[in-house]
Design a protein around this motif. Structure first.
Motif, PDB file in Angstrom:
ATOM      1  N   ASN A   1      -1.360   5.039  -1.088  1.00 52.90           N
ATOM      2  CA  ASN A   1      -1.885   5.380   0.247  1.00 52.90           C
ATOM      3  C   ASN A   1      -2.342   6.828   0.345  1.00 52.90           C
ATOM      4  O   ASN A   1      -2.581   7.325   1.438  1.00 52.90           O
ATOM      5  CB  ASN A   1      -0.843   5.096   1.313  1.00 52.90           C
ATOM      6  CG  ASN A   1       0.477   5.800   1.048  1.00 52.90           C
ATOM      7  OD1 ASN A   1       0.606   6.569   0.085  1.00 52.90           O
ATOM      8  ND2 ASN A   1       1.461   5.548   1.891  1.00 52.90           N
ATOM      9  N   ASP A   2      -2.447   7.516  -0.770  1.00 57.26           N
ATOM     10  CA  ASP A   2      -2.899   8.912  -0.787  1.00 57.26           C
ATOM     11  C   ASP A   2      -3.974   9.042  -1.857  1.00 57.26           C
ATOM     12  O   ASP A   2      -3.685   9.122  -3.050  1.00 57.26           O
ATOM     13  CB  ASP A   2      -1.728   9.848  -1.063  1.00 57.26           C
ATOM     14  CG  ASP A   2      -2.119  11.316  -0.916  1.00 57.26           C
ATOM     15  OD1 ASP A   2      -3.289  11.600  -0.552  1.00 57.26           O
ATOM     16  OD2 ASP A   2      -1.270  12.190  -1.163  1.00 57.26           O
ATOM     17  N   SER A   3      -5.223   9.062  -1.433  1.00 60.35           N
ATOM     18  CA  SER A   3      -6.334   9.112  -2.390  1.00 60.35           C
ATOM     19  C   SER A   3      -6.409  10.434  -3.144  1.00 60.35           C
ATOM     20  O   SER A   3      -7.064  10.498  -4.193  1.00 60.35           O
ATOM     21  CB  SER A   3      -7.655   8.860  -1.662  1.00 60.35           C
ATOM     22  OG  SER A   3      -7.862   9.834  -0.645  1.00 60.35           O
TER      23      SER A   3
ATOM     24  N   GLN B   1      -7.764  -1.889  -8.145  1.00 62.91           N
ATOM     25  CA  GLN B   1      -8.069  -1.755  -6.719  1.00 62.91           C
ATOM     26  C   GLN B   1      -9.319  -2.579  -6.398  1.00 62.91           C
ATOM     27  O   GLN B   1     -10.357  -2.425  -7.044  1.00 62.91           O
ATOM     28  CB  GLN B   1      -8.304  -0.296  -6.330  1.00 62.91           C
ATOM     29  CG  GLN B   1      -8.552  -0.096  -4.840  1.00 62.91           C
ATOM     30  CD  GLN B   1      -9.238   1.221  -4.536  1.00 62.91           C
ATOM     31  OE1 GLN B   1     -10.273   1.542  -5.129  1.00 62.91           O
ATOM     32  NE2 GLN B   1      -8.672   1.980  -3.619  1.00 62.91           N
TER      33      GLN B   1
ATOM     34  N   SER C   1       0.803  -1.224   0.000  1.00 61.01           N
ATOM     35  CA  SER C   1       0.000   0.000   0.000  1.00 61.01           C
ATOM     36  C   SER C   1       0.833   1.270   0.000  1.00 61.01           C
ATOM     37  O   SER C   1       0.283   2.362  -0.161  1.00 61.01           O
ATOM     38  CB  SER C   1      -0.931   0.005   1.221  1.00 61.01           C
ATOM     39  OG  SER C   1      -0.182  -0.071   2.416  1.00 61.01           O
ATOM     40  N   ASN C   2       2.163   1.179   0.187  1.00 61.73           N
ATOM     41  CA  ASN C   2       3.003   2.378   0.178  1.00 61.73           C
ATOM     42  C   ASN C   2       3.758   2.556  -1.130  1.00 61.73           C
ATOM     43  O   ASN C   2       4.699   3.356  -1.205  1.00 61.73           O
ATOM     44  CB  ASN C   2       4.013   2.313   1.329  1.00 61.73           C
ATOM     45  CG  ASN C   2       4.909   1.092   1.250  1.00 61.73           C
ATOM     46  OD1 ASN C   2       4.699   0.208   0.428  1.00 61.73           O
ATOM     47  ND2 ASN C   2       5.903   1.041   2.122  1.00 61.73           N
TER      48      ASN C   2
ATOM     49  N   LYS D   1       0.079   7.743  -5.713  1.00 64.72           N
ATOM     50  CA  LYS D   1       0.431   7.117  -4.442  1.00 64.72           C
ATOM     51  C   LYS D   1      -0.738   6.266  -3.970  1.00 64.72           C
ATOM     52  O   LYS D   1      -1.864   6.758  -3.843  1.00 64.72           O
ATOM     53  CB  LYS D   1       0.761   8.181  -3.393  1.00 64.72           C
ATOM     54  CG  LYS D   1       1.967   9.034  -3.735  1.00 64.72           C
ATOM     55  CD  LYS D   1       2.249  10.051  -2.629  1.00 64.72           C
ATOM     56  CE  LYS D   1       3.462  10.892  -2.960  1.00 64.72           C
ATOM     57  NZ  LYS D   1       3.759  11.894  -1.884  1.00 64.72           N
TER      58      LYS D   1
ATOM     59  N   LYS E   1      -9.242  -2.107   4.311  1.00 59.24           N
ATOM     60  CA  LYS E   1      -8.128  -1.702   3.463  1.00 59.24           C
ATOM     61  C   LYS E   1      -8.268  -2.327   2.081  1.00 59.24           C
ATOM     62  O   LYS E   1      -8.608  -3.506   1.952  1.00 59.24           O
ATOM     63  CB  LYS E   1      -6.804  -2.116   4.090  1.00 59.24           C
ATOM     64  CG  LYS E   1      -6.481  -1.387   5.383  1.00 59.24           C
ATOM     65  CD  LYS E   1      -5.111  -1.793   5.900  1.00 59.24           C
ATOM     66  CE  LYS E   1      -4.765  -1.041   7.179  1.00 59.24           C
ATOM     67  NZ  LYS E   1      -3.422  -1.423   7.702  1.00 59.24           N
TER      68      LYS E   1
END
Length: 435
Positions: free
Chosen positions: A230-232, A274, A203-204, A228, A287
């Motif tokens: 982990n950054d929506s 996703q 996820s990173n 990214k 998650k």
């Protein structure tokens, strides 16, 4: 050809491949298949199917060196080509904390933490690539199961194994990989291999989109906008999405982004998927699962997460190999012995797969009957199959002179008496001469 004939022909074919010590190796494999649990490796010599002395267990592992490539070819012949072949790869550790003199011990990851509460152990790493025959279930049939030496790493070993397997397969397979292989290094090393790849991302991770069109000023751009995981806020609108309902997980939302890439592999375009579980608790959402597709003919978006779930069969096989096939029980002295022993594990698993339709379920008193047998259930009933098909191994010959009970005649034993040294008596001088 019946299944019994197919199993007998398979065993006879691999018997000619094993080379030196093949008779003892076959007795050892049969002993493993019918022995549920042992505390030490030498206890397998007490099995009724092991017809040799206990020292032959270690001697055959020292003398033999099975050819993994030839064994892999015999495994591939058993794969039906009615549908696309699905492969899965992973690696695991054989912990050897007490073997301080074992060559090429390395630090390996393991699920159970050792001293210091770290998921690290000392031992040997093994990389496996297996055929996943069923959509659901715990069957994983290894094609290659090899040691990761100290001068390589799991990424390089997996790429090499995938290339070896794909060169022997008649069609283009689909390969499934865990998040450790979701990196630019693995993508570049497998770019020229004729195989579709579906792997998970951590996820990173940071990906990049396609660069903007060249304006004619300065150097052309290589990367586009950052993505990214982990950054929506860095996500742009998905190219497509779909919602499906699973009987166990409920509603799932799948979104697809096309043509992304890693920073170190900008020329290789990937498709990002996703998988989000839509639970009722909106305050604590689950998650998401991030997947990447690399291949020619992309399946439907609603099938990606079901395809990836087949990868977990490799984890089931690792547990089966350690707990039921006694993989980590022996305390062998050299890496060569460890490799010879590890080469037998895929061979035993394939024998169980070919015997799955022959055996009948033989559950223990506390086990529930099963209609679809797992590898462990087939192993519980394998003793009856071996009694019917026999073994290609030759009966051992007694060493030395045959005793009397073997020939039917009493053996006369020669009695050896102690020898007495003869001494000549000294002549006595006469009294006259002495005077």
């Amino acid at each position: 050809m019946t299944t019994i004939d197919q199993l007998k022909q398979f065993r006879q074919g691999v018997y000619t491949i094993l080379g030196n010590g093949r008779d003892a190796l076959f007795d050892l494999m049969d002993a493993v298949l019918i022995t549920r649990g042992v505390k030490s490796f030498v206890e397998l010599s007490l099995s009724p199917v092991f017809r040799r002395k206990w020292s032959s267990i270690y001697e055959c592992l020292s003398d033999s060196k099975p050819a993994p490539e030839k064994l892999m070819e015999s495994y591939i012949k058993q794969i039906p080509h009615t549908q696309q072949i699905v492969l899965a790869g992973d690696h695991t550790a054989w912990s050897r904390l007490e073997a301080v003199t074992l060559k090429e011990r390395t630090y390996e990851h393991q699920a159970q933490a050792m001293s210091g509460s770290k998921p690290v152990t000392l031992g040997q790493g093994y990389s496996t690539i297996a055929w996943i025959p069923e959509v659901e279930g715990s069957w994983a049939l290894p094609l290659l199961h090899e040691r990761i030496t100290s001068f390589t790493n799991p990424i390089e070993k997996a790429a090499s194994q995938l290339k070896q397997v794909c060169e022997k397969l008649p069609t283009r397979p689909l390969s499934l990989w865990d998040a450790e292989y979701g990196c630019a290094s693995f993508v570049k090393q497998t770019a020229d291999i004729a195989a579709d790849k579906l792997f998970r991302l951590r996820s990173n991770r940071l990906l990049y989109g396609e660069p903007r069109a060249y304006t004619g000023v300065g150097r052309p751009r290589i990367h586009g906008a950052k993505f990214k995981l982990n950054d929506s806020e860095t996500w742009w609108k998905a190219d497509s999405f779909v919602e499906v309902k699973d009987p166990k997980l409920g509603w799932l939302r799948l979104r697809l982004w096309l043509n992304l890439h890693f920073q170190q592999s900008a020329k290789i375009k990937m498709h990002l998927i996703q998988v989000q579980r839509l639970n009722e608790d909106a305050a604590n959402p689950a998650k998401p699962l991030w997947l990447v597709w690399l291949g020619l003919s992309m399946p439907q978006l609603s099938q990606f997460w079901q395809l990836y779930l087949r990868r977990f069969a490799v984890d089931h096989w690792y547990r089966f190999a350690k707990q039921r096939l006694h993989w980590t029980v022996p305390k062998l002295n050299t890496p060569q012995q460890c490799e010879s022993w590890s080469d037998l594990l895929p061979l035993m698993t394939w024998q169980l797969w070919l015997a799955r339709d022959i055996v009948t379920d033989n559950p223990l008193p506390w086990q529930q009957p099963q209609a679809k047998l797992t590898p462990g259930r087939v192993a519980q009933a394998m003793g009856g199959v071996l009694g019917v098909i026999g073994t290609p191994a030759v009966v051992p010959k007694p060493r030395g002179k045959s005793p009397g009970w073997a020939t039917g005649k009493p053996r006369l034993r020669r009695i050896r008496y102690p020898t007495v040294k003869k001494t000549t008596p000294q002549r006595q001088k006469s009294p006259a001469k002495s005077a």
